[in-house]
Design an enzyme around this catalytic site. Structure first.
Site, PDB file in Angstrom:
ATOM      1  N   CYS A 370       0.795  -1.232   0.000  1.00  0.00           N
ATOM      2  CA  CYS A 370       0.000   0.000   0.000  1.00  0.00           C
ATOM      3  C   CYS A 370       0.833   1.291   0.000  1.00  0.00           C
ATOM      4  O   CYS A 370       0.458   2.244  -0.710  1.00  0.00           O
ATOM      5  CB  CYS A 370      -1.006  -0.002   1.143  1.00  0.00           C
ATOM      6  SG  CYS A 370      -0.486  -0.801   2.649  1.00  0.00           S
ATOM      7  N   ARG A 399       6.824 -11.212   5.307  1.00  0.00           N
ATOM      8  CA  ARG A 399       6.464 -10.985   6.707  1.00  0.00           C
ATOM      9  C   ARG A 399       7.078 -12.069   7.568  1.00  0.00           C
ATOM     10  O   ARG A 399       7.032 -13.255   7.221  1.00  0.00           O
ATOM     11  CB  ARG A 399       4.944 -10.965   6.880  1.00  0.00           C
ATOM     12  CG  ARG A 399       4.279  -9.844   6.110  1.00  0.00           C
ATOM     13  CD  ARG A 399       2.786  -9.825   6.295  1.00  0.00           C
ATOM     14  NE  ARG A 399       2.163  -8.872   5.379  1.00  0.00           N
ATOM     15  CZ  ARG A 399       0.853  -8.746   5.203  1.00  0.00           C
ATOM     16  NH1 ARG A 399       0.026  -9.520   5.889  1.00  0.00           N
ATOM     17  NH2 ARG A 399       0.375  -7.855   4.347  1.00  0.00           N
ATOM     18  N   ASP A 419      -3.132  -7.355  -5.048  1.00  0.00           N
ATOM     19  CA  ASP A 419      -3.387  -6.197  -4.208  1.00  0.00           C
ATOM     20  C   ASP A 419      -3.933  -5.039  -5.030  1.00  0.00           C
ATOM     21  O   ASP A 419      -3.349  -4.679  -6.062  1.00  0.00           O
ATOM     22  CB  ASP A 419      -2.082  -5.761  -3.537  1.00  0.00           C
ATOM     23  CG  ASP A 419      -2.276  -5.390  -2.089  1.00  0.00           C
ATOM     24  OD1 ASP A 419      -3.424  -5.332  -1.649  1.00  0.00           O
ATOM     25  OD2 ASP A 419      -1.264  -5.158  -1.404  1.00  0.00           O
ATOM     26  N   LYS A 502     -14.235  -2.385   7.674  1.00  0.00           N
ATOM     27  CA  LYS A 502     -13.872  -3.339   6.626  1.00  0.00           C
ATOM     28  C   LYS A 502     -14.908  -4.448   6.521  1.00  0.00           C
ATOM     29  O   LYS A 502     -15.729  -4.660   7.416  1.00  0.00           O
ATOM     30  CB  LYS A 502     -12.500  -3.945   6.891  1.00  0.00           C
ATOM     31  CG  LYS A 502     -12.448  -4.883   8.089  1.00  0.00           C
ATOM     32  CD  LYS A 502     -11.120  -5.621   8.144  1.00  0.00           C
ATOM     33  CE  LYS A 502     -11.067  -6.565   9.353  1.00  0.00           C
ATOM     34  NZ  LYS A 502      -9.853  -7.408   9.352  1.00  0.00           N
ATOM     35  N   HIS A 548      -8.360  -0.486   0.505  1.00  0.00           N
ATOM     36  CA  HIS A 548      -7.487  -1.646   0.281  1.00  0.00           C
ATOM     37  C   HIS A 548      -8.364  -2.826  -0.108  1.00  0.00           C
ATOM     38  O   HIS A 548      -9.411  -3.045   0.509  1.00  0.00           O
ATOM     39  CB  HIS A 548      -6.722  -2.027   1.548  1.00  0.00           C
ATOM     40  CG  HIS A 548      -5.921  -0.932   2.153  1.00  0.00           C
ATOM     41  ND1 HIS A 548      -4.547  -0.901   2.090  1.00  0.00           N
ATOM     42  CD2 HIS A 548      -6.280   0.172   2.841  1.00  0.00           C
ATOM     43  CE1 HIS A 548      -4.101   0.170   2.727  1.00  0.00           C
ATOM     44  NE2 HIS A 548      -5.141   0.833   3.197  1.00  0.00           N
TER      45      HIS A 548
END
Length: 674
Positions: A370, A399, A419, A502, A548
């Site tokens: 992002c 990650r 994404d 979300k 997102h």
């Protein structure tokens, strides 16, 4: 009382009183808004009997003013009371908690000198941690003995009796059990494992036989006879308190349910899940592997797996381009300045790989895409005419997941997200969200998923960035999108991140498991942090809203879910080889290659296995690879330009199919679902 016997009947004074009887001394209110009057001193069990025998038989505990209590708990005048049944999530939680106590009782009875630590209910089951004398471990025979002992305890119908005491007395009660003593000593310090302490420092415990007692907050079922639909499943090592410097304990896992039917269904699903484990399927089908030399959580994709992945990615790219998205790319690492501006170094550092210093600056592998998309947006002055701006990237992120959390492709340390980030005005949010959710569901359906549920997470209490009016607009937009899609959803009040509400979309696979895949997340934070703006129709500057959206979640995880959903039998459009041509004998090899060439020329994937081995063996090998179409060609086919079609999952082959007809069939069937 056996596990199938009815609940204990009420006392003479309880239960059957009508609302208007003068002997009623207390009034309680039920979840449906109705009220019940009962004699003073009545319990939650008495209330359940007053409502009906079926409810009393199904009751396992209760809630009084939203506090979980035993059915033996006395009712309070004016209280809100809910009877918790065995079929409910809270009821199953109580059944599993109580069964864990029975497990501990059985182990301590069978293994003199053993001690126990903690035994919480977990999703679908429970576990308990033990330490055996002389550092011995449980064997398979031991597990069978323990299960048999548990059934004896259940048949004995021992009552669960609650008691309270001081910490000092509790230490005496558990003087032979060092882990319990540690829990008791630290419970008043809000020990994560010490929920057995009350707000006033009182230690609560439960006894269900003269020989067994466990420190516990409860509640529990009234007696062990309410249990019985359980199975012990496995044994594993577990460090005390999860600390590798502390003793290693023996953890026994089990599952418990409200009925034998549900227990059997769960065990069947577990067996099916083992058969469908994507790690095993990936190895058997030569798709993906995890070499130790790479390190934990990192995979390599073999040619067949790489082909399937390419098909998934190509389909995703095509759908995004047709959906008004613009394709972008970003590097795999960036300077620390970017991650400080985005806030990741403040809030996400534990999940990031360590930085590396080059030319006086620190660089970090990216954990998310992002911030890069925010920089693309910021690269030029934006006008309202450009909004909504939809950016799409298949971006690989890194990650640092804990080793114990890694699980094949489902939880990795390096993965690629499909994404997307949408930049739009506040007024565009509702329409954009409706379009987004429709897009998400249509793509998921193309891969064969049809059963969806969702969760809507709303503004958290306390600190949340963004105006409350903007939160309301965004949340209403998410809710409207869910309702327009006629999607079943639940609301997680206050469950949103501090930067926006979300939607999480779950899919249900072919054996009933729910997988959280797609997310639509509004973000009022990053536009502020990166000072993103656009010029409005009136010439003023305004902040865009950032949305997102990860559709697959990640390519890796989605691929793993697909493998398990289809048990490795991928739909024809995703199969690495869609058709295999098998000549009956060596004199048919040339025609087999001609047939394969025609299939390849029609833009399908095919190969030939020549007649160097018996035909039956080659057919069996093709079936083990789950190839959708196995074409057998012999002398008659050579003469008539036909093929014999063995369709996957169909017992009898179809003979003498003209090749042109087969290609038309392939054209129709080897496509994503529309």
């Amino acid at each position: 009382m056996t596990q199938n016997s009815p609940a204990t009947a009420p006392t003479e004074t309880a239960g059957e009183l009508s609302d208007g009887e003068l002997s009623a001394e207390i009034t309680v209110f039920l979840p449906d808004g109705s009220r019940r009057q009962l004699p003073d001193g009545s319990t939650a069990m008495d209330l359940s009997w007053s409502i009906g025998k079926r409810l009393a038989a199904d009751a396992v505990c209760a809630k009084i003013d939203d506090q979980p209590v035993d059915l033996a708990a006395p009712l309070v005048d004016g209280a809100q009371v809910e009877i918790v049944t065995k079929q409910s999530p809270e009821g199953l939680h109580t059944i599993r908690h109580s069964t864990a106590h029975v497990l501990a009782q059985a182990v301590l009875s069978l293994f003199p000198g053993a001690t126990f630590a903690i035994g919480p209910p977990i999703e679908h089951g429970f576990y308990y941690d033990f330490s055996l004398p002389d550092n011995t471990t449980f064997s398979e025979d031991d597990i069978a003995r323990i299960e048999q002992k548990m059934r004896e305890i259940i048949t004995a119908d021992q009552p669960f009796e609650r008691g309270e005491t001081t910490g000092e007395v509790a230490l005496e009660m558990f003087c032979d059990h060092p882990y319990k003593k540690e829990i008791i000593r630290t419970a008043s310090q809000q020990d994560l494992l010490g929920s057995e302490v009350s707000a006033d420092g009182t230690i609560s415990y439960y006894r269900n036989s003269p020989d067994f007692i466990d420190v516990c907050l409860g509640p529990h079922v009234p007696s062990t006879g309410r249990l019985g639909h359980f199975a012990l499943q496995s044994v594993a090592g577990a460090y005390w308190r999860g600390d590798h410097s502390r003793p290693m304990l023996q953890r026994i896992y089990g599952t418990a349910w409200d009925s034998d039917k549900n227990l059997k269904q769960h065990l069947f699903r577990l067996e099916e899940a083992k058969k469908r484990d994507h790690r095993r399927l990936a190895r058997e089908l030569d798709l993906v592997s995890w070499p130790e030399e790479l390190g934990p959580g990192l995979a390599v994709w073999h040619p067949k797996g790489g082909l399937v992945r390419s098909l998934m990615e190509d389909y995703s790219r095509k759908r995004h381009l047709h959906g008004g998205y613009e394709s972008v790319y970003s590097p795999h690492l960036a300077k620390g300045d970017l991650w400080r501006t985005s806030g990741h170094l403040d809030f996400f550092a534990d999940s990031m790989y360590p930085g590396m210093t080059l030319e006086g600056a620190s660089y970090y592998p990216k954990p998310m895409n992002c911030p890069f998309h925010a920089m693309i947006y910021k690269s030029s002055q934006r006008s309202y005419r450009e909004l909504p701006l939809r950016l799409f990237e298949l971006g690989t992120v890194y990650r640092y997941e804990l080793s114990g959390a890694l699980h094949g492709l489902l939880r990795t340390r390096g993965f690629t997200q499909d994404d997307s980030h949408i930049f739009c005005s506040a007024s565009q949010v509702p329409e954009e969200l409706a379009s987004l959710l429709e897009f998400v569901l249509s793509v998921l359906r193309a891969f064969g998923f049809e059963d969806f549920t969702a969760r809507l997470a709303t503004r958290p209490p306390g600190k949340a960035v963004g105006a409350e009016q903007l939160w309301e607009l965004a949340t209403d937009g998410l809710r409207a999108a869910l309702e327009k899609a006629q999607l079943e959803y639940e609301v997680e009040e206050g469950g949103g991140a501090f930067y926006g509400p979300k939607i999480d979309v779950d899919v249900t696979d072919s054996i009933g498991r729910a997988w959280q895949l797609s997310t639509i997340q509004l973000d009022f934070n990053l536009p502020e942090r990166f000072d993103l703006e656009y010029i409005t129709q009136t010439g003023t500057r305004s902040r865009p809203v950032m949305i997102h959206r990860a559709l697959f979640g990640s390519i890796e995880r989605f691929f793993g879910v697909l493998l398990e959903h289809y048990s490795g039998v991928l739909p024809a459009w995703l199969s690495p080889v869609q058709a295999r041509v098998l000549p009956v004998a060596s004199e048919h090899n040339h025609y087999a290659h001609q047939t394969c060439a025609a299939i390849l020329a029609a833009d399908f994937r095919a190969d030939v296995v020549e007649a160097n081995e018996p035909l039956g063996k080659r057919i069996r090998a093709a079936k083990l690879e789950h190839i959708p179409y196995v074409l057998v060609v012999g002398s008659d086919d050579l003469a008539g330009d036909t093929v014999g079609v063995n369709l996957r999952g169909v017992k009898n082959p179809i003979r003498d199919v003209p090749l042109v007809d087969f290609l038309q069939q392939l054209q129709q069937e080897a496509q994503p679902r529309s």
